[in-house]
Design a protein around this motif. Structure first.
Motif, mmCIF file in Angstrom:
data_model
loop_
_atom_site.group_PDB
_atom_site.id
_atom_site.type_symbol
_atom_site.label_atom_id
_atom_site.label_comp_id
_atom_site.label_asym_id
_atom_site.label_seq_id
_atom_site.Cartn_x
_atom_site.Cartn_y
_atom_site.Cartn_z
ATOM 1 N N ILE A 18 0.841 -1.197 0.000
ATOM 2 C CA ILE A 18 0.000 0.000 0.000
ATOM 3 C C ILE A 18 0.879 1.251 0.000
ATOM 4 O O ILE A 18 0.638 2.197 -0.755
ATOM 5 C CB ILE A 18 -0.951 0.014 1.214
ATOM 6 N N ASN A 19 1.910 1.252 0.831
ATOM 7 C CA ASN A 19 2.814 2.399 0.904
ATOM 8 C C ASN A 19 3.482 2.657 -0.441
ATOM 9 O O ASN A 19 3.550 3.792 -0.907
ATOM 10 C CB ASN A 19 3.869 2.160 1.987
ATOM 11 N N THR A 20 3.965 1.610 -1.085
ATOM 12 C CA THR A 20 4.634 1.736 -2.381
ATOM 13 C C THR A 20 3.684 2.282 -3.437
ATOM 14 O O THR A 20 4.037 3.180 -4.209
ATOM 15 C CB THR A 20 5.207 0.375 -2.820
ATOM 16 N N VAL A 21 2.478 1.750 -3.476
ATOM 17 C CA VAL A 21 1.490 2.202 -4.460
ATOM 18 C C VAL A 21 1.114 3.662 -4.208
ATOM 19 O O VAL A 21 1.048 4.466 -5.150
ATOM 20 C CB VAL A 21 0.240 1.290 -4.438
ATOM 21 N N LEU A 22 0.890 4.022 -2.946
ATOM 22 C CA LEU A 22 0.545 5.412 -2.627
ATOM 23 C C LEU A 22 1.659 6.372 -3.031
ATOM 24 O O LEU A 22 1.390 7.448 -3.563
ATOM 25 C CB LEU A 22 0.248 5.566 -1.139
ATOM 26 N N LYS A 23 2.906 5.988 -2.783
ATOM 27 C CA LYS A 23 4.039 6.846 -3.174
ATOM 28 C C LYS A 23 4.036 7.085 -4.684
ATOM 29 O O LYS A 23 4.284 8.196 -5.141
ATOM 30 C CB LYS A 23 5.368 6.217 -2.757
ATOM 31 N N GLN A 24 3.762 6.042 -5.451
ATOM 32 C CA GLN A 24 3.772 6.171 -6.908
ATOM 33 C C GLN A 24 2.575 6.972 -7.417
ATOM 34 O O GLN A 24 2.702 7.738 -8.367
ATOM 35 C CB GLN A 24 3.798 4.789 -7.566
#
Length: 142
Positions: A18-24
């Protein structure tokens, strides 16, 4: 007890995803235009690392929440449950604040990371309900 392991795996793996997707998706630049590079066995990889939400703050809060959850599941540490949990939360907050002090994140990055780590914890806890049943926990604490 197996449910606690499943919960932990879903919590950490899902949270990092979730963190990775939100950052992108959000793609917010870091303060002062900082870009990160990684040195791996003599090779430098330039990775654009976005600011929002703070990954360090998110993972620190996830770890503090999960370890506090495990401490509360333990009947052996009943006298120190609150002290350990508060200590873990203070450590997570200090880690989050260090990201602003080091000027690699904005305050909103760490606030969002801490909040959504907490929300992610509660959502999974409500959905999976890992841990000991109420009547069993009373017997364990005696």
């Amino acid at each position: 007890m197996a449910m606690v392991y499943i919960y932990g795996c879903l919590f950490f793996v899902g949270g990092v995803l979730i963190n990775t997707v939100l950052k992108q998706i959000i793609a917010r630049d870091r303060p002062y235009g900082i870009e990160k590079s990684i040195d791996y066995i003599g090779e430098v990889f330039n990775l654009l690392s976005y600011s929002f939400p703070s990954g360090h703050s998110f993972r620190a809060m996830m770890l503090a929440l999960f370890l506090s959850f495990l401490v509360y599941q333990s009947y052996k540490l009943s006298r120190f449950k609150r002290i350990i949990s508060v200590g873990l939360m203070i450590l997570a907050i200090v880690i989050a604040l260090s990201r602003v002090v080091l000027a690699v994140h904005f305050p909103s990055d760490i606030i969002a990371a801490v909040l959504y780590a907490s929300v992610w914890f509660v959502i999974l806890k409500m959905w999976l309900n890992p841990g000991v049943k109420e009547d069993e926990s009373e017997n364990l604490n005696r």
